[in-house]
Design a protein around this motif. Structure first.
Motif, PDB file in Angstrom:
ATOM      1  N   PRO A 211       7.365  -1.493  -7.007  1.00  0.00           N
ATOM      2  CA  PRO A 211       7.792  -0.623  -5.896  1.00  0.00           C
ATOM      3  C   PRO A 211       6.774  -0.665  -4.770  1.00  0.00           C
ATOM      4  N   ALA A 212       7.233  -0.475  -3.551  1.00  0.00           N
ATOM      5  CA  ALA A 212       6.397  -0.671  -2.367  1.00  0.00           C
ATOM      6  C   ALA A 212       5.217   0.285  -2.319  1.00  0.00           C
ATOM      7  N   GLN A 213       4.025  -0.269  -2.073  1.00  0.00           N
ATOM      8  CA  GLN A 213       2.819   0.504  -1.787  1.00  0.00           C
ATOM      9  C   GLN A 213       2.499   0.373  -0.298  1.00  0.00           C
ATOM     10  N   LYS A 214       2.041  -0.826   0.097  1.00  0.00           N
ATOM     11  CA  LYS A 214       1.797  -1.100   1.518  1.00  0.00           C
ATOM     12  C   LYS A 214       0.895  -0.052   2.158  1.00  0.00           C
ATOM     13  N   ASN A 215      -0.161   0.343   1.428  1.00  0.00           N
ATOM     14  CA  ASN A 215      -1.068   1.370   1.920  1.00  0.00           C
ATOM     15  C   ASN A 215      -2.517   0.914   1.790  1.00  0.00           C
ATOM     16  N   LEU A 216      -3.427   1.729   2.296  1.00  0.00           N
ATOM     17  CA  LEU A 216      -4.856   1.412   2.235  1.00  0.00           C
ATOM     18  C   LEU A 216      -5.534   2.193   1.119  1.00  0.00           C
ATOM     19  N   LYS A 217      -6.477   1.532   0.450  1.00  0.00           N
ATOM     20  CA  LYS A 217      -7.216   2.140  -0.650  1.00  0.00           C
ATOM     21  C   LYS A 217      -8.687   1.757  -0.538  1.00  0.00           C
ATOM     22  N   LEU A 218      -9.531   2.358  -1.387  1.00  0.00           N
ATOM     23  CA  LEU A 218     -10.961   2.082  -1.392  1.00  0.00           C
ATOM     24  C   LEU A 218     -11.418   1.586  -2.760  1.00  0.00           C
ATOM     25  N   ALA A 219     -12.454   0.745  -2.736  1.00  0.00           N
ATOM     26  CA  ALA A 219     -13.143   0.320  -3.950  1.00  0.00           C
ATOM     27  C   ALA A 219     -14.631   0.242  -3.605  1.00  0.00           C
TER      28      ALA A 219
END
Length: 306
Positions: A211-219
């Motif tokens: 399913p679509a995420q298309k978002n920003l994340k951090l690592a």
């Protein structure tokens, strides 16, 4: 005591001037990247104005398609500006050029970072991060290698299934072997890495389509080349975002990104990298601006450009 106070006042005055002697710059492309490098500037980090009447500063000359998409510019340890960019939708390398003033550029170079991988389909959105401790640069980008990481392979988005790869260099003449930088367990693109104290922060796009995420994340990582932690929860909202670039103002983080389905730019702000505020309505950007990066120059350098 009076002499000490005078010296203190003088020191504080020069410190304030030094802090004010900074112009924010935004490198970006327009359209499909055919015409080349565009630059915008800002004094407050929110209101951006295109330079040179929004005409390109440099035209693309290398790569299969001769494009200049996703231009990333940093100031290196040598004081020069170093830029990498996406040259093609399907090529196995990236573009590179350097400049001392952002106006006059070196000959463009094609760096074949994925040439050794027969199944490599692309080399997208390269960025550079400089490690002052080791005095080396890390160049990193997203690539899909056919048949690799089958656990996240889907047919949507033309079957792309990216992971982040990297090389290191100290002089942009010789490069290390290409290595895998980050496999978060999903299709990932558009990483941008900055130093925060003793750790490195990777801003990245979760490119998952189903399913679509298309978002920003951090690592996060202790070392520039990793290993990086599991990606956190999304820091952007209910829209598709890509191409993050970071601006630091004291303790305040500003992350700009392309709301590409909405054909506009967005921005979020935080002081702790945990809680984020949407400040998209507070920014203004040049018309048609696409994925780029933020860096700083001095007032003297800006005067020469303008």
């Amino acid at each position: 005591m009076k002499g000490f106070c005078s010296l203190l006042l003088l020191f504080l005055t020069f410190s304030a001037l030094a802090q004010d002697d900074k112009i924010y710059m935004f490198s970006y492309f327009k359209g499909n990247g055919e015409d080349g490098l565009h630059l915008a500037y800002s004094r407050d980090g929110y209101k951006w104005e295109a330079l040179k009447d929004d005409q390109p500063f440099l035209s693309p000359q290398v790569g299969k398609d001769k494009l200049m998409r996703d231009p990333c510019i940093i100031r290196g340890g040598d004081g020069k500006f170093h830029m990498v960019w996406t040259v093609s939708w399907t090529d196995k390398g990236i573009g590179y050029a350097t400049s001392v003033d952002l106006v006059n550029w070196s000959d463009q170079k094609f760096i074949p970072v994925m040439q050794h991988e027969e199944g490599a389909r692309n080399t997208w959105a390269p960025e550079i991060t400089y490690d002052s401790k080791s005095k080396t640069y890390m160049i990193y980008w997203a690539t899909t290698i056919s048949g690799r990481f089958p656990e996240t392979q889907v047919t949507a988005d033309d079957g792309y299934n990216h992971r982040m790869y990297y090389v290191t260099t100290s002089d942009f003449e010789s490069f290390s072997d290409t290595k895998l930088l980050y496999d978060p367990g999903f299709n990932v693109i558009d990483a941008s890495i900055v130093k925060n104290g003793k750790r490195w922060v990777m801003f990245l796009k979760d490119e998952t389509r189903e399913p679509a995420q298309k978002n920003l994340k951090l690592a996060f990582a202790k070392h520039l080349t990793g290993p990086y932690t599991k990606a956190g929860e999304p820091i952007t909202g209910n829209y598709w975002a890509e191409g993050p670039t970071v601006l630091r103002q004291g303790k305040r983080w500003l992350v700009f990104f392309d709301k590409y389905r909405d054909h506009r730019y967005g921005a979020i702000a935080s002081t702790d990298l945990n809680s984020w505020e949407d400040v998209s309505e507070k920014i203004s950007m040049p018309k048609g601006i696409r994925h780029g990066t933020i860096f700083t120059i001095t007032e003297a350098e800006f005067a020469k450009i303008k």
